[in-house]
Design a protein around this motif. Structure first.
Motif, short mmCIF file in Angstrom:
data_model
loop_
_atom_site.label_atom_id
_atom_site.label_comp_id
_atom_site.label_asym_id
_atom_site.label_seq_id
_atom_site.Cartn_x
_atom_site.Cartn_y
_atom_site.Cartn_z
N LYS A 114 -5.31 -17.09 -1.91
CA LYS A 114 -5.30 -17.54 -0.65
C LYS A 114 -5.74 -16.44 0.33
CE LYS A 114 -1.32 -18.91 0.20
NZ LYS A 114 0.08 -19.79 0.65
N VAL A 115 -6.77 -16.36 0.94
CA VAL A 115 -7.62 -15.55 2.04
C VAL A 115 -7.81 -16.48 3.10
CG1 VAL A 115 -9.73 -14.21 2.29
CG2 VAL A 115 -8.86 -14.45 -0.05
N ARG A 116 -7.29 -15.64 4.33
CA ARG A 116 -7.29 -16.20 5.64
C ARG A 116 -7.99 -15.04 6.71
NH1 ARG A 116 -2.57 -16.92 9.60
NH2 ARG A 116 -3.51 -17.62 11.39
N LEU A 117 -9.07 -15.47 7.14
CA LEU A 117 -9.61 -14.44 8.27
C LEU A 117 -9.47 -15.12 9.50
CD1 LEU A 117 -13.31 -13.97 6.82
CD2 LEU A 117 -11.22 -12.97 6.24
N THR A 118 -8.62 -14.34 10.35
CA THR A 118 -8.26 -14.88 11.65
C THR A 118 -9.27 -14.57 12.58
OG1 THR A 118 -7.29 -12.80 12.28
CG2 THR A 118 -5.83 -14.45 11.31
N SER A 119 -9.32 -14.92 13.92
CA SER A 119 -10.48 -14.98 14.92
C SER A 119 -10.79 -13.47 14.91
CB SER A 119 -10.05 -15.72 16.15
OG SER A 119 -8.93 -15.06 16.77
N THR A 120 -9.98 -12.59 14.90
CA THR A 120 -10.23 -11.12 15.19
C THR A 120 -10.77 -10.57 13.86
OG1 THR A 120 -8.03 -10.62 14.81
CG2 THR A 120 -8.50 -11.00 17.01
N ALA A 121 -10.81 -10.83 12.69
CA ALA A 121 -11.26 -10.38 11.57
C ALA A 121 -12.67 -10.00 11.52
CB ALA A 121 -11.03 -11.43 10.34
N ARG A 122 -13.04 -8.87 10.85
CA ARG A 122 -14.37 -8.23 10.61
C ARG A 122 -14.34 -7.99 9.17
NH1 ARG A 122 -14.07 -10.46 14.82
NH2 ARG A 122 -14.12 -9.61 16.85
N VAL A 123 -15.16 -8.55 8.41
CA VAL A 123 -15.18 -8.46 6.90
C VAL A 123 -16.76 -8.21 6.64
CG1 VAL A 123 -14.92 -9.31 4.77
CG2 VAL A 123 -13.17 -9.66 6.27
N ILE A 134 -11.30 -19.45 7.44
CA ILE A 134 -11.95 -18.61 8.33
C ILE A 134 -12.06 -19.33 9.66
CG2 ILE A 134 -14.12 -17.32 8.94
CD1 ILE A 134 -14.81 -17.72 6.01
N GLU A 135 -11.27 -18.84 10.49
CA GLU A 135 -11.19 -18.95 12.02
C GLU A 135 -12.18 -18.81 12.87
OE1 GLU A 135 -7.61 -17.52 13.86
OE2 GLU A 135 -6.23 -18.49 12.18
N SER A 136 -12.55 -19.68 13.74
CA SER A 136 -13.47 -19.59 14.75
C SER A 136 -13.52 -18.12 15.41
CB SER A 136 -13.50 -20.57 15.78
OG SER A 136 -14.68 -20.64 16.71
N GLY A 137 -14.57 -17.39 15.48
CA GLY A 137 -14.52 -16.25 16.11
C GLY A 137 -14.51 -15.11 15.10
N ALA A 138 -14.38 -15.15 13.62
CA ALA A 138 -14.26 -14.12 12.85
C ALA A 138 -15.78 -13.87 12.09
CB ALA A 138 -13.49 -14.56 11.46
N HIS A 139 -15.82 -12.59 12.19
CA HIS A 139 -17.14 -12.05 11.89
C HIS A 139 -17.14 -11.64 10.36
CE1 HIS A 139 -18.95 -11.07 15.87
NE2 HIS A 139 -17.51 -11.37 16.06
N PHE A 140 -18.04 -12.26 9.66
CA PHE A 140 -18.03 -12.22 8.21
C PHE A 140 -19.57 -12.08 7.55
CE2 PHE A 140 -17.33 -12.31 3.55
CZ PHE A 140 -18.16 -13.52 3.19
N GLU A 141 -19.70 -10.83 7.05
CA GLU A 141 -20.98 -10.62 6.42
C GLU A 141 -20.94 -10.30 4.74
OE1 GLU A 141 -24.58 -7.23 6.59
OE2 GLU A 141 -23.60 -7.70 8.52
N GLY A 142 -21.10 -11.37 4.07
CA GLY A 142 -21.08 -11.06 2.56
C GLY A 142 -21.26 -12.50 1.86
N SER A 143 -20.74 -12.49 0.59
CA SER A 143 -20.91 -13.98 0.03
C SER A 143 -19.30 -14.39 -0.29
CB SER A 143 -21.61 -13.92 -1.27
OG SER A 143 -20.68 -12.83 -2.41
N VAL A 144 -19.18 -15.57 -0.26
CA VAL A 144 -17.84 -16.21 -0.66
C VAL A 144 -18.05 -16.94 -1.87
CG1 VAL A 144 -16.15 -18.08 -0.06
CG2 VAL A 144 -17.59 -16.72 1.83
N GLN A 145 -17.23 -16.80 -2.84
CA GLN A 145 -17.19 -17.41 -4.14
C GLN A 145 -15.76 -17.74 -4.59
OE1 GLN A 145 -17.95 -14.40 -7.22
NE2 GLN A 145 -19.25 -15.86 -8.36
N ARG A 146 -15.66 -18.98 -4.92
CA ARG A 146 -14.50 -19.49 -5.28
C ARG A 146 -14.18 -19.63 -7.07
NH1 ARG A 146 -11.95 -23.21 -7.95
NH2 ARG A 146 -9.71 -24.16 -7.29
#
Length: 167
Positions: A114-123, A134-146
């Motif tokens: 279980k992965v959770r990115l909050t609104s203050t997350a930077r990944v 992934i909450e609104s406001g989180a910054h994410f740059e990469g790929s997501v794989q299930r």
């Protein structure tokens, strides 16, 4: 310490304690067995999470079967049961945990059931997960794989579950 056996009885003297008869040996072993059964059936208390404070800078890998909360800087990989990355934290390495909660910054891969990115997350890195939020406001740059087993690096991803990089 508080036993009613004849070994600890002050009336029998210290000589009786050192030269007990073989017939008293089974009775002495019985309380020990009962005590260990009690400990095994007693509810286990979950230990508190290990906390790395905001002023702490760690260089190297960390591994625990328990929970960890990072508020400082880590240059290395983290493996834990529950890993919480605080708002002031920066991780430069891979994070592997059953549950990952990201409030701060991670530069590297994230693997978790279980992965959770909050609104203050930077990944900045790939996320391999079984479930993700992934909450609104989180910054994410990469790929997501299930993956069904994201903690196993050799596991194959589920078909058609790879997403394009998002920010």
């Amino acid at each position: 310490m508080f036993s009613k056996s004849k070994i600890n009885d002050p009336a029998t003297g210290t000589d009786a304690a050192t030269t007990s008869a073989p017939s008293s040996a089974p009775s002495a072993a019985a309380p020990a067995a009962k005590q260990s059964e009690f400990k095994a059936s007693a509810p286990k208390v979950k230990p508190a999470a290990s906390v790395l404070s905001a002023d702490l800078h760690v260089t190297g890998n960390m591994k625990t079967t328990g929970d960890i909360q990072v508020e400082g800087t880590v240059e290395g990989d983290i493996r834990a049961h529950l890993c919480t990355i605080g708002e002031t934290a920066t991780i430069k390495g891979e994070v592997i945990a059953d549950d990952v909660v990201v409030n701060g910054r991670i530069v590297g891969r994230v693997r978790g059931l279980k992965v959770r990115l909050t609104s203050t997350a930077r990944v900045e890195g790939d996320i391999i997960h079984k479930t993700i939020a992934i909450e609104s406001g989180a910054h994410f740059e990469g790929s997501v794989q299930r993956q069904d087993d994201p903690l196993n690096p050799g596991a194959k991803s589920a078909p058609a579950q790879k997403a394009n990089p998002a920010s």
